[in-house]
Scaffold this motif. Sequence first.
Motif, short mmCIF file in Angstrom:
data_model
loop_
_atom_site.label_atom_id
_atom_site.label_comp_id
_atom_site.label_asym_id
_atom_site.label_seq_id
_atom_site.Cartn_x
_atom_site.Cartn_y
_atom_site.Cartn_z
N ARG A 1 0.94 -1.32 0.04
CA ARG A 1 0.00 0.08 0.22
C ARG A 1 0.79 1.38 0.03
O ARG A 1 0.70 2.30 -0.84
CB ARG A 1 -1.00 0.01 1.28
CG ARG A 1 -1.88 1.22 1.20
CD ARG A 1 -2.42 1.34 2.60
NE ARG A 1 -1.60 1.46 3.87
CZ ARG A 1 -1.67 0.66 4.71
NH1 ARG A 1 -2.18 -0.59 4.78
NH2 ARG A 1 -0.83 1.03 5.78
N ASP A 2 1.90 1.23 0.98
CA ASP A 2 2.58 2.45 1.01
C ASP A 2 4.02 2.59 0.10
O ASP A 2 4.61 3.42 0.05
CB ASP A 2 2.98 2.64 2.38
CG ASP A 2 1.63 2.85 3.15
OD1 ASP A 2 0.64 3.20 2.96
OD2 ASP A 2 1.81 2.46 4.57
N GLY A 3 4.18 1.57 -0.37
CA GLY A 3 5.40 1.31 -1.33
C GLY A 3 6.63 1.29 -0.62
O GLY A 3 7.76 2.22 -0.73
N VAL A 4 6.77 0.72 0.58
CA VAL A 4 7.89 0.74 1.75
C VAL A 4 8.50 -0.61 1.80
O VAL A 4 8.07 -1.69 1.44
CB VAL A 4 7.57 1.17 3.02
CG1 VAL A 4 6.96 2.63 2.90
CG2 VAL A 4 6.42 0.30 3.79
N LEU A 5 9.86 -0.64 2.00
CA LEU A 5 10.45 -2.00 2.51
C LEU A 5 10.85 -2.09 3.71
O LEU A 5 11.63 -1.35 4.50
CB LEU A 5 11.85 -1.65 1.50
CG LEU A 5 12.73 -2.85 1.43
CD1 LEU A 5 11.99 -4.15 0.44
CD2 LEU A 5 14.02 -2.57 0.70
N ILE B 1 17.61 -4.32 -6.74
CA ILE B 1 16.24 -4.73 -6.98
C ILE B 1 16.04 -5.80 -5.64
O ILE B 1 16.54 -6.62 -5.51
CB ILE B 1 15.78 -5.43 -8.18
CG1 ILE B 1 15.89 -4.29 -9.23
CG2 ILE B 1 14.65 -6.01 -8.05
CD1 ILE B 1 15.81 -4.79 -10.71
N PHE B 2 14.75 -5.57 -4.89
CA PHE B 2 14.41 -6.56 -4.19
C PHE B 2 13.10 -7.06 -4.74
O PHE B 2 12.22 -6.54 -5.26
CB PHE B 2 13.97 -5.76 -2.65
CG PHE B 2 15.03 -5.64 -1.91
CD1 PHE B 2 15.45 -6.40 -0.89
CD2 PHE B 2 15.83 -4.37 -2.06
CE1 PHE B 2 16.59 -6.34 -0.01
CE2 PHE B 2 16.93 -4.23 -1.19
CZ PHE B 2 17.29 -5.09 -0.24
N HIS C 1 12.59 -1.58 10.79
CA HIS C 1 13.18 -0.85 10.05
C HIS C 1 12.47 -0.70 8.74
O HIS C 1 11.43 -1.55 8.48
CB HIS C 1 14.49 -1.36 9.69
CG HIS C 1 15.47 -1.70 10.66
ND1 HIS C 1 15.53 -2.74 11.43
CD2 HIS C 1 16.64 -0.93 11.15
CE1 HIS C 1 16.37 -2.77 12.29
NE2 HIS C 1 16.99 -1.64 12.38
N ARG C 2 12.51 0.63 8.19
CA ARG C 2 11.62 0.94 7.11
C ARG C 2 12.46 1.79 6.08
O ARG C 2 13.32 2.85 6.62
CB ARG C 2 10.38 1.72 7.51
CG ARG C 2 9.25 2.06 6.30
CD ARG C 2 8.09 2.44 6.80
NE ARG C 2 8.40 3.87 7.46
CZ ARG C 2 7.60 4.61 8.30
NH1 ARG C 2 6.50 4.09 8.45
NH2 ARG C 2 7.74 5.56 8.85
N ARG C 3 12.25 1.29 4.89
CA ARG C 3 12.76 2.33 3.72
C ARG C 3 11.79 2.59 2.56
O ARG C 3 10.99 1.58 2.44
CB ARG C 3 14.08 1.57 2.97
CG ARG C 3 15.24 1.25 4.03
CD ARG C 3 16.36 0.80 3.17
NE ARG C 3 16.83 1.73 2.38
CZ ARG C 3 18.01 1.48 1.48
NH1 ARG C 3 18.68 0.52 1.45
NH2 ARG C 3 18.48 2.62 0.53
N GLN C 4 11.89 3.78 1.93
CA GLN C 4 11.19 4.14 1.03
C GLN C 4 11.58 3.17 -0.04
O GLN C 4 12.60 2.82 -0.25
CB GLN C 4 11.14 5.59 0.82
CG GLN C 4 10.73 6.45 1.89
CD GLN C 4 9.28 6.03 2.41
OE1 GLN C 4 8.40 5.69 1.28
NE2 GLN C 4 9.05 5.81 3.70
N THR C 5 10.68 3.12 -1.38
CA THR C 5 11.14 2.80 -2.58
C THR C 5 10.86 3.54 -3.65
O THR C 5 10.33 4.69 -3.41
CB THR C 5 10.34 1.50 -2.87
OG1 THR C 5 8.99 1.96 -3.12
CG2 THR C 5 10.37 0.39 -1.89
N ALA C 6 11.82 3.59 -4.74
CA ALA C 6 11.86 4.47 -5.76
C ALA C 6 10.54 4.59 -6.37
O ALA C 6 10.29 5.80 -6.84
CB ALA C 6 12.92 4.04 -6.94
#
Length: 304
Positions: A26-30, A82-83, A108-113
């Motif tokens: 939904r949020d486009g996060v990793l 790429i994940f 932990h959280r990361r944004q994605t391109a």
Amino acid sequence: MTAVTASHLYYIKRGRGGDWEAESLRDGVLRFGYREAPHDLCARGDWQGVWEAMKTIRGDAGAATRDVNQVRAYYEADEHSIFITFVGGILYWCRPSGPVELLDERSHRRQTAEGWRNTSVNGTLLSADRLSGRLLKVKMFRGTICDVRAGDYLLRKLSDQLSSEVAAAEEAERALMTAIVDLMRLLTWQDFELLVDLVFSTSGWRRVSQVGRTQKTVDLELILPSTAERAFVQVKSQATSAALNDYVARLAEADAYDRMFFVWHTGYIAEESSPGGLILLGPQKLSRMVLDAGLSSWLREKVS
């Protein structure tokens, strides 16, 4: 279309039992766990310090090394990486972007391109049932992050590219389908009717009756036992737009059938037009059905 490239390819799980699945898509996060990993050391890239901390926690050097490898991949991956993950039988992929955030619950959280994508660059759905087992076996990994060993294959799928072997097989298949069309045109109209009947029967349809029969034309009634659907099929050796229009007009008032087919092997009619919901099976579509039904040998024997 530009080919998809990547410096690193990783598989990542979506938390315990897929806990972060909905949020991630939904949020486009990793998202990533490993709460024990010291965030300050990871952010500085002090991997020796991280290893020592993890060894103290795990009490095992090998386990600490495996932990650090996964944590480091998460922290150091950039937009050239790429994940991938799997959700509901579909492969999703993304490129990480920006710094790692440490959340309150110490996950932990990361944004994605560009968020998570489930299609290739040309829009082909990445359904697991159409992916090689060489790639799918990555799902058996017991940890959280690992390298994708079938990397070349994955990049070809994302880029809609074929291996040389697959390209050669497709070319051979196209040649065989062209030959099937030529062979169908050598059949008598009675044998062509039989071929059509065989094609439908291998798909589960059963002939109920033969309604009409004139030279080069036969009308069939079929039923699909699994759903009780009824179909009306007109089989013609040669077809014209006028003949098709006549068939459409005659069936306009027919409401006893769930599907209606118009089948032919000679004569040009756009197979994609499907007027009035009618399903058109001309030489191109029919040759594919003959091939998929395993009837090419039967066809060759009939005309040899």
